[in-house]
Motif scaffolding. Structure first.
Motif, PDB file in Angstrom:
ATOM      1  N   LEU A 146     -13.372   4.941  35.038  1.00 56.46           N
ATOM      2  CA  LEU A 146     -12.633   3.686  35.097  1.00 56.46           C
ATOM      3  C   LEU A 146     -11.861   3.426  33.812  1.00 56.46           C
ATOM      4  N   ALA A 147     -12.173   4.158  32.763  1.00 50.67           N
ATOM      5  CA  ALA A 147     -11.477   3.995  31.490  1.00 50.67           C
ATOM      6  C   ALA A 147     -10.129   4.703  31.484  1.00 50.67           C
ATOM      7  N   GLN A 148      -9.786   5.409  32.549  1.00 51.37           N
ATOM      8  CA  GLN A 148      -8.540   6.168  32.585  1.00 51.37           C
ATOM      9  C   GLN A 148      -7.523   5.483  33.476  1.00 51.37           C
ATOM     10  N   ASP A 149      -6.267   5.657  33.115  1.00 49.36           N
ATOM     11  CA  ASP A 149      -5.207   5.145  33.973  1.00 49.36           C
ATOM     12  C   ASP A 149      -4.916   6.179  35.067  1.00 49.36           C
ATOM     13  N   PHE A 170      -7.560   2.845  26.723  1.00 51.21           N
ATOM     14  CA  PHE A 170      -7.702   2.312  25.376  1.00 51.21           C
ATOM     15  C   PHE A 170      -7.874   3.485  24.426  1.00 51.21           C
ATOM     16  N   ARG A 171      -7.027   3.571  23.437  1.00 48.75           N
ATOM     17  CA  ARG A 171      -7.025   4.729  22.550  1.00 48.75           C
ATOM     18  C   ARG A 171      -7.870   4.530  21.297  1.00 48.75           C
ATOM     19  N   SER A 172      -8.414   3.362  21.099  1.00 47.46           N
ATOM     20  CA  SER A 172      -9.225   3.094  19.919  1.00 47.46           C
ATOM     21  C   SER A 172     -10.482   3.974  19.949  1.00 47.46           C
ATOM     22  N   VAL A 222     -13.386   3.292  18.971  1.00 42.28           N
ATOM     23  CA  VAL A 222     -14.543   2.512  19.395  1.00 42.28           C
ATOM     24  C   VAL A 222     -14.676   2.549  20.907  1.00 42.28           C
ATOM     25  N   TYR A 223     -13.586   2.320  21.626  1.00 41.70           N
ATOM     26  CA  TYR A 223     -13.624   2.339  23.084  1.00 41.70           C
ATOM     27  C   TYR A 223     -13.874   3.740  23.628  1.00 41.70           C
ATOM     28  N   GLN A 224     -13.325   4.755  22.983  1.00 40.66           N
ATOM     29  CA  GLN A 224     -13.552   6.117  23.453  1.00 40.66           C
ATOM     30  C   GLN A 224     -15.029   6.485  23.354  1.00 40.66           C
ATOM     31  N   ARG A 225     -15.685   6.090  22.260  1.00 40.51           N
ATOM     32  CA  ARG A 225     -17.115   6.356  22.140  1.00 40.51           C
ATOM     33  C   ARG A 225     -17.910   5.553  23.163  1.00 40.51           C
ATOM     34  N   LEU A 226     -17.481   4.328  23.403  1.00 36.62           N
ATOM     35  CA  LEU A 226     -18.178   3.477  24.364  1.00 36.62           C
ATOM     36  C   LEU A 226     -18.137   4.089  25.765  1.00 36.62           C
TER      37      LEU A 226
END
Length: 93
Positions: free
Chosen positions: A29-32, A39-41, A43-47
Motif C-alpha cells: 500500500l506504500a507504493q503508487d 513517500f521517499r523519506s 523514516v517512511y521507507q523503514r516503517l
C-alpha cells in the motif's frame, strides 16, 4: 513446560505468522500504481519495511492473550460446583 504454556506458545506462534502475513500484505500500500514508493523519506521507507515485524509482534501478543483468556474460562468452569439440590422447578408441594 506444562500444557497451558505450550498452548499459549502455540497460539502466539500462529498469531505471529498470521500477523506477519497481514503486515506483508499491507506493505504494497506504500507504493503508487507505477510501483514507486509514495513517500521517499527514509523514516517512511523503514516503517513500511517493518510492517511484517510489527504485525508479527502484535499477532503474537493477541494470540497469547486469547489463549490465556480461554484457559482462564476453562479453569473457572472447572471450579464451579453443581448445586446439590438440583435445579428448582418453581412449584413445590
Amino acid at each position: 513446560m506444562n500444557r497451558a504454556n505450550r498452548q499459549r506458545l502455540f497460539a502466539a506462534v500462529i498469531g505471529a505468522v498470521l500477523g506477519a502475513g497481514l503486515g506483508r500484505s499491507i506493505e504494497p500500500l506504500a507504493q503508487d500504481p507505477a510501483g514507486r514508493e509514495r513517500f521517499r523519506s527514509p523514516v517512511y521507507q523503514r516503517l513500511y519495511r517493518a510492517y511484517p515485524r510489527v504485525g508479527a509482534g502484535i499477532g503474537a501478543l493477541v494470540g497469547a492473550g486469547f489463549a490465556t483468556i480461554a484457559q482462564a474460562q476453562r479453569r473457572r468452569l472447572r471450579r464451579r460446583t453443581p448445586r446439590s439440590d438440583g435445579p428448582s422447578t418453581g412449584s413445590r408441594p
